[in-house]
Design a protein around this motif. Structure first.
Motif, mmCIF file in Angstrom:
data_model
loop_
_atom_site.group_PDB
_atom_site.id
_atom_site.type_symbol
_atom_site.label_atom_id
_atom_site.label_comp_id
_atom_site.label_asym_id
_atom_site.label_seq_id
_atom_site.Cartn_x
_atom_site.Cartn_y
_atom_site.Cartn_z
ATOM 1 N N ALA A 163 0.838 -1.203 0.000
ATOM 2 C CA ALA A 163 0.000 0.000 0.000
ATOM 3 C C ALA A 163 0.870 1.249 0.000
ATOM 4 O O ALA A 163 1.734 1.418 0.865
ATOM 5 C CB ALA A 163 -0.919 -0.003 1.221
ATOM 6 N N ASP A 164 0.628 2.117 -0.973
ATOM 7 C CA ASP A 164 1.384 3.365 -1.115
ATOM 8 C C ASP A 164 0.490 4.522 -0.681
ATOM 9 O O ASP A 164 -0.402 4.936 -1.426
ATOM 10 C CB ASP A 164 1.838 3.540 -2.564
ATOM 11 N N GLU A 165 0.713 5.039 0.522
ATOM 12 C CA GLU A 165 -0.093 6.124 1.084
ATOM 13 C C GLU A 165 -1.589 5.827 0.926
ATOM 14 O O GLU A 165 -2.337 6.621 0.334
ATOM 15 C CB GLU A 165 0.264 7.462 0.396
ATOM 16 N N PRO A 166 -2.065 4.695 1.442
ATOM 17 C CA PRO A 166 -3.451 4.285 1.175
ATOM 18 C C PRO A 166 -4.500 5.205 1.764
ATOM 19 O O PRO A 166 -5.650 5.166 1.338
ATOM 20 C CB PRO A 166 -3.528 2.893 1.809
ATOM 21 N N THR A 167 -4.128 6.025 2.732
ATOM 22 C CA THR A 167 -5.104 6.938 3.343
ATOM 23 C C THR A 167 -4.810 8.387 2.996
ATOM 24 O O THR A 167 -5.361 9.300 3.610
ATOM 25 C CB THR A 167 -5.109 6.768 4.878
ATOM 26 N N GLY A 168 -3.976 8.603 1.988
ATOM 27 C CA GLY A 168 -3.514 9.961 1.683
ATOM 28 C C GLY A 168 -4.604 10.933 1.267
ATOM 29 O O GLY A 168 -4.480 12.137 1.491
ATOM 30 N N ASN A 169 -5.672 10.446 0.643
ATOM 31 C CA ASN A 169 -6.747 11.324 0.179
ATOM 32 C C ASN A 169 -7.979 11.275 1.077
ATOM 33 O O ASN A 169 -9.045 11.751 0.684
ATOM 34 C CB ASN A 169 -7.153 10.946 -1.253
ATOM 35 N N LEU A 170 -7.813 10.692 2.261
ATOM 36 C CA LEU A 170 -8.947 10.541 3.162
ATOM 37 C C LEU A 170 -8.796 11.463 4.371
ATOM 38 O O LEU A 170 -7.680 11.801 4.773
ATOM 39 C CB LEU A 170 -9.034 9.092 3.645
ATOM 40 N N GLU A 172 -8.940 12.296 8.406
ATOM 41 C CA GLU A 172 -8.262 11.532 9.452
ATOM 42 C C GLU A 172 -9.119 10.394 9.989
ATOM 43 O O GLU A 172 -8.635 9.267 10.163
ATOM 44 C CB GLU A 172 -7.850 12.471 10.591
ATOM 45 N N ALA A 173 -10.397 10.660 10.240
ATOM 46 C CA ALA A 173 -11.266 9.630 10.816
ATOM 47 C C ALA A 173 -11.442 8.460 9.850
ATOM 48 O O ALA A 173 -11.340 7.293 10.246
ATOM 49 C CB ALA A 173 -12.623 10.226 11.185
ATOM 50 N N THR A 174 -11.691 8.767 8.568
ATOM 51 C CA THR A 174 -11.855 7.698 7.575
ATOM 52 C C THR A 174 -10.545 6.961 7.358
ATOM 53 O O THR A 174 -10.527 5.734 7.227
ATOM 54 C CB THR A 174 -12.362 8.279 6.244
ATOM 55 N N GLY A 175 -9.452 7.708 7.339
ATOM 56 C CA GLY A 175 -8.142 7.083 7.188
ATOM 57 C C GLY A 175 -7.832 6.122 8.314
ATOM 58 O O GLY A 175 -7.314 5.018 8.088
ATOM 59 N N ASP A 176 -8.174 6.503 9.527
ATOM 60 C CA ASP A 176 -7.963 5.621 10.671
ATOM 61 C C ASP A 176 -8.807 4.349 10.539
ATOM 62 O O ASP A 176 -8.344 3.241 10.846
ATOM 63 C CB ASP A 176 -8.322 6.339 11.969
ATOM 64 N N ALA A 177 -10.053 4.513 10.082
ATOM 65 C CA ALA A 177 -10.940 3.358 9.923
ATOM 66 C C ALA A 177 -10.424 2.417 8.836
ATOM 67 O O ALA A 177 -10.475 1.189 8.983
ATOM 68 C CB ALA A 177 -12.356 3.822 9.587
ATOM 69 N N VAL A 178 -9.908 2.986 7.738
ATOM 70 C CA VAL A 178 -9.382 2.172 6.643
ATOM 71 C C VAL A 178 -8.145 1.409 7.096
ATOM 72 O O VAL A 178 -7.984 0.209 6.804
ATOM 73 C CB VAL A 178 -9.071 3.066 5.426
ATOM 74 N N LEU A 179 -7.249 2.071 7.829
ATOM 75 C CA LEU A 179 -6.068 1.382 8.325
ATOM 76 C C LEU A 179 -6.465 0.270 9.295
ATOM 77 O O LEU A 179 -5.906 -0.828 9.254
ATOM 78 C CB LEU A 179 -5.120 2.371 9.006
ATOM 79 N N ALA A 180 -7.442 0.538 10.142
ATOM 80 C CA ALA A 180 -7.917 -0.494 11.063
ATOM 81 C C ALA A 180 -8.432 -1.710 10.302
ATOM 82 O O ALA A 180 -8.210 -2.862 10.711
ATOM 83 C CB ALA A 180 -9.009 0.078 11.966
ATOM 84 N N LEU A 181 -9.094 -1.467 9.167
ATOM 85 C CA LEU A 181 -9.608 -2.567 8.350
ATOM 86 C C LEU A 181 -8.465 -3.381 7.753
ATOM 87 O O LEU A 181 -8.509 -4.615 7.718
ATOM 88 C CB LEU A 181 -10.499 -2.007 7.249
ATOM 89 N N MET A 182 -7.426 -2.698 7.287
ATOM 90 C CA MET A 182 -6.260 -3.405 6.752
ATOM 91 C C MET A 182 -5.594 -4.258 7.827
ATOM 92 O O MET A 182 -5.220 -5.409 7.591
ATOM 93 C CB MET A 182 -5.262 -2.404 6.180
ATOM 94 N N LEU A 183 -5.452 -3.700 9.012
ATOM 95 C CA LEU A 183 -4.834 -4.443 10.102
ATOM 96 C C LEU A 183 -5.705 -5.634 10.510
ATOM 97 O O LEU A 183 -5.196 -6.704 10.856
ATOM 98 C CB LEU A 183 -4.597 -3.514 11.296
#
Length: 218
Positions: A163-170, A172-183
């Protein structure tokens, strides 16, 4: 090791001569582990990910995924590896314009023979895509397209997520949720995640962190 880079170097030709991007990089990631790759712009992070995905070739060194030297694979073999083992989340979303969001989400999973309607429904809910399933990529914002691209990758349950900056366009809250899903995917399926990020805060949520400086592991 699920993925191992050994003495990997890469340079590109320029008008001023060869530009060294990576210099004898050693890197390994085990099944079930997550690793953040940080570094300044131009340090070689995205190049490393492209090499690991078999989208480019190193000048020297060895890259193994699941014990297989990917430099020995032809284009068909590398494509099969990406379809069956490796999931990519890059800054270019590469959504298929003629398919709606629902079909884009299931595309890679169907190619890999791992489509699971219950898992896709879970991804749709967690990524907040319920109201977008019948829309087409051109009807989505950049952040929405990024969420679809991430969902498409995770829907196939890959063993290795690059993943290359997978939350870069999101936000903070959505980015945190997306990273949590990946983990969560790593935990559920025994996958591994190698993620490029500029965010120290996000990097600290992964198991380990390595820093690239001028093409070398600092």
């Amino acid at each position: 090791m699920l993925i191992a880079l050994q003495k990997v170097s890469k340079s590109y030709r320029t008008a001023e001569g060869p530009l060294e991007v990576l210099r004898e990089v050693d890197l390994g990631l085990e099944v079930g582990r997550t690793l953040a790759l940080t570094g300044e712009s131009g340090s070689g992070k995205s190049t490393l990910l492209h090499l690991a995905a078999g989208l480019d070739h190193p000048d020297s060194g060895r890259i193994e995924i699941a014990g297989q030297d990917i430099s020995q694979l032809n284009d068909v073999g590398r494509a099969a590896l990406r379809r069956g083992v490796v999931g990519l989340v890059f800054q270019q979303f590469n959504l298929i314009p003629s398919l709606d969001v629902g079909a884009n989400l299931s595309f890679h999973a169907r190619l890999a023979g791992r489509y699971d309607s219950a898992w896709q429904s879970e991804l749709v809910e967690k990524l907040g895509l319920e109201a977008l399933l019948k829309r087409y990529p051109e009807q989505l914002s950049v952040g929405q397209q990024q969420r679809v691209a991430i969902g498409r990758t995770l829907a196939a349950r890959p063993k290795l997520v690059l993943a290359d900056e997978p939350t870069g366009n999101l936000d903070e809250a959505t980015g945190d949720a997306v990273l949590a899903l990946m983990l969560e995917l790593v935990v559920q399926t025994g996958a591994a995640l190698l993620m490029v990020t500029h965010s120290t805060r996000l990097a600290e949520r992964l198991d380990a962190r390595v820093h690239l400086r001028a093409g070398r592991i600092a």
